[in-house]
Design a protein around this motif. Structure first.
Motif, PDB file in Angstrom:
ATOM      1  N   ALA A  12       0.828  -1.205   0.000  1.00  0.00           N
ATOM      2  CA  ALA A  12       0.000   0.000   0.000  1.00  0.00           C
ATOM      3  C   ALA A  12       0.866   1.261   0.000  1.00  0.00           C
ATOM      4  N   LEU A  13       0.311   2.349  -0.518  1.00  0.00           N
ATOM      5  CA  LEU A  13       1.010   3.632  -0.546  1.00  0.00           C
ATOM      6  C   LEU A  13       1.178   4.198   0.862  1.00  0.00           C
ATOM      7  N   LEU A  14       2.231   4.987   1.040  1.00  0.00           N
ATOM      8  CA  LEU A  14       2.465   5.692   2.308  1.00  0.00           C
ATOM      9  C   LEU A  14       2.057   7.145   2.141  1.00  0.00           C
ATOM     10  N   ASP A  15       1.546   7.738   3.227  1.00  0.00           N
ATOM     11  CA  ASP A  15       1.218   9.160   3.180  1.00  0.00           C
ATOM     12  C   ASP A  15       2.474   9.987   3.436  1.00  0.00           C
ATOM     13  N   HIS A  16       2.332  11.307   3.517  1.00  0.00           N
ATOM     14  CA  HIS A  16       3.494  12.187   3.693  1.00  0.00           C
ATOM     15  C   HIS A  16       4.193  11.999   5.031  1.00  0.00           C
ATOM     16  N   ASP A  17       3.509  11.393   5.998  1.00  0.00           N
ATOM     17  CA  ASP A  17       4.117  11.122   7.301  1.00  0.00           C
ATOM     18  C   ASP A  17       4.736   9.739   7.375  1.00  0.00           C
ATOM     19  N   GLY A  18       4.639   8.937   6.288  1.00  0.00           N
ATOM     20  CA  GLY A  18       5.188   7.589   6.272  1.00  0.00           C
ATOM     21  C   GLY A  18       4.252   6.541   6.842  1.00  0.00           C
ATOM     22  N   ARG A  19       2.951   6.864   6.903  1.00  0.00           N
ATOM     23  CA  ARG A  19       1.954   5.926   7.428  1.00  0.00           C
ATOM     24  C   ARG A  19       1.302   5.173   6.272  1.00  0.00           C
ATOM     25  N   CYS A  20       1.166   3.855   6.434  1.00  0.00           N
ATOM     26  CA  CYS A  20       0.589   2.983   5.417  1.00  0.00           C
ATOM     27  C   CYS A  20      -0.913   3.219   5.290  1.00  0.00           C
ATOM     28  N   ALA A  21      -1.377   3.383   4.038  1.00  0.00           N
ATOM     29  CA  ALA A  21      -2.799   3.625   3.789  1.00  0.00           C
ATOM     30  C   ALA A  21      -3.650   2.391   4.065  1.00  0.00           C
ATOM     31  N   LYS A  22      -3.057   1.208   4.043  1.00  0.00           N
ATOM     32  CA  LYS A  22      -3.832  -0.024   4.242  1.00  0.00           C
ATOM     33  C   LYS A  22      -3.898  -0.449   5.706  1.00  0.00           C
ATOM     34  N   CYS A  23      -2.725  -0.550   6.354  1.00  0.00           N
ATOM     35  CA  CYS A  23      -2.711  -1.069   7.729  1.00  0.00           C
ATOM     36  C   CYS A  23      -2.562   0.015   8.788  1.00  0.00           C
ATOM     37  N   GLY A  24      -2.208   1.242   8.384  1.00  0.00           N
ATOM     38  CA  GLY A  24      -2.073   2.341   9.325  1.00  0.00           C
ATOM     39  C   GLY A  24      -0.749   2.396  10.065  1.00  0.00           C
ATOM     40  N   GLU A  25       0.136   1.454   9.780  1.00  0.00           N
ATOM     41  CA  GLU A  25       1.433   1.400  10.464  1.00  0.00           C
ATOM     42  C   GLU A  25       2.313   2.556  10.012  1.00  0.00           C
ATOM     43  N   LEU A  26       3.081   3.118  10.965  1.00  0.00           N
ATOM     44  CA  LEU A  26       4.115   4.089  10.633  1.00  0.00           C
ATOM     45  C   LEU A  26       5.312   3.252  10.185  1.00  0.00           C
ATOM     46  N   VAL A  27       5.628   3.292   8.896  1.00  0.00           N
ATOM     47  CA  VAL A  27       6.556   2.350   8.275  1.00  0.00           C
ATOM     48  C   VAL A  27       7.998   2.832   8.394  1.00  0.00           C
ATOM     49  N   ALA A  28       8.864   1.934   8.846  1.00  0.00           N
ATOM     50  CA  ALA A  28      10.298   2.229   8.953  1.00  0.00           C
ATOM     51  C   ALA A  28      10.904   2.307   7.550  1.00  0.00           C
ATOM     52  N   VAL A  29      11.993   3.029   7.434  1.00  0.00           N
ATOM     53  CA  VAL A  29      12.658   3.203   6.142  1.00  0.00           C
ATOM     54  C   VAL A  29      13.007   1.849   5.517  1.00  0.00           C
ATOM     55  N   GLY A  30      13.492   0.913   6.303  1.00  0.00           N
ATOM     56  CA  GLY A  30      13.874  -0.402   5.792  1.00  0.00           C
ATOM     57  C   GLY A  30      12.714  -1.218   5.267  1.00  0.00           C
ATOM     58  N   ASP A  31      11.493  -0.839   5.616  1.00  0.00           N
ATOM     59  CA  ASP A  31      10.295  -1.542   5.149  1.00  0.00           C
ATOM     60  C   ASP A  31       9.551  -0.747   4.085  1.00  0.00           C
ATOM     61  N   THR A  32      10.246   0.233   3.495  1.00  0.00           N
ATOM     62  CA  THR A  32       9.656   1.108   2.490  1.00  0.00           C
ATOM     63  C   THR A  32      10.220   0.771   1.111  1.00  0.00           C
ATOM     64  N   ARG A  33       9.333   0.680   0.131  1.00  0.00           N
ATOM     65  CA  ARG A  33       9.732   0.428  -1.252  1.00  0.00           C
ATOM     66  C   ARG A  33       9.482   1.718  -2.035  1.00  0.00           C
ATOM     67  N   ILE A  34      10.457   2.140  -2.822  1.00  0.00           N
ATOM     68  CA  ILE A  34      10.338   3.341  -3.645  1.00  0.00           C
ATOM     69  C   ILE A  34      10.143   2.911  -5.093  1.00  0.00           C
ATOM     70  N   GLU A  35       9.100   3.455  -5.730  1.00  0.00           N
ATOM     71  CA  GLU A  35       8.779   3.131  -7.119  1.00  0.00           C
ATOM     72  C   GLU A  35       8.549   4.410  -7.899  1.00  0.00           C
ATOM     73  N   PRO A  36       8.668   4.362  -9.221  1.00  0.00           N
ATOM     74  CA  PRO A  36       8.314   5.537 -10.009  1.00  0.00           C
ATOM     75  C   PRO A  36       6.837   5.876  -9.803  1.00  0.00           C
ATOM     76  N   GLY A  37       6.553   7.146  -9.606  1.00  0.00           N
ATOM     77  CA  GLY A  37       5.177   7.594  -9.443  1.00  0.00           C
ATOM     78  C   GLY A  37       4.615   8.107 -10.757  1.00  0.00           C
ATOM     79  N   PRO A  38       3.374   8.595 -10.747  1.00  0.00           N
ATOM     80  CA  PRO A  38       2.745   9.054 -11.979  1.00  0.00           C
ATOM     81  C   PRO A  38       3.423  10.264 -12.617  1.00  0.00           C
ATOM     82  N   GLY A  39       4.177  11.035 -11.844  1.00  0.00           N
ATOM     83  CA  GLY A  39       4.866  12.202 -12.401  1.00  0.00           C
ATOM     84  C   GLY A  39       6.290  11.918 -12.836  1.00  0.00           C
ATOM     85  N   PHE A  40       6.727  10.679 -12.740  1.00  0.00           N
ATOM     86  CA  PHE A  40       8.090  10.304 -13.098  1.00  0.00           C
ATOM     87  C   PHE A  40       8.309  10.430 -14.598  1.00  0.00           C
TER      88      PHE A  40
END
Length: 75
Positions: A12-40
Motif C-alpha cells: 500500500a502507498l504511504l502518506d506524507h508522514d510515512g503511514r501505510c494507507a492499508k494497515c495504518g502502520e508508521l513504516v520504517a525506512v527499511g520496510d519502504t519500497r520506492i517506485e516511479p510515481g505518476p509524475g516520473f
C-alpha cells in the motif's frame, strides 16, 4: 509525484508522514519500497545505468520491480 513510497509488507502507498494507507502502520525506512510515481519522467538509460540494468533484468524475468534490498519481486 515523481516517486511513490509503498509499504513493503502489503504494497500500500504511504502518506506524507510515512503511514501505510492499508494497515495504518508508521513504516520504517527499511520496510519502504520506492517506485516511479505518476509524475516520473525517465531521463534515459545513459543518465542512470544502474536503473536501466535493473529494469532490463526485471523485464527479461517478467517480474516488474526490485524491492528495497535489490531483490526482484512480483508486486
Amino acid at each position: 509525484m515523481k516517486r511513490a513510497l509503498r509499504h513493503d509488507a502489503d504494497g500500500a502507498l504511504l502518506d506524507h508522514d510515512g503511514r501505510c494507507a492499508k494497515c495504518g502502520e508508521l513504516v520504517a525506512v527499511g520496510d519502504t519500497r520506492i517506485e516511479p510515481g505518476p509524475g516520473f519522467r525517465p531521463t534515459g538509460a545513459e543518465a542512470d545505468p544502474v536503473s536501466a540494468a535493473l529494469n532490463a533484468a526485471a523485464a527479461r524475468a517478467d517480474l516488474g520491480v526490485a524491492d528495497h534490498a535489490g531483490r526482484l519481486t512480483t508486486s
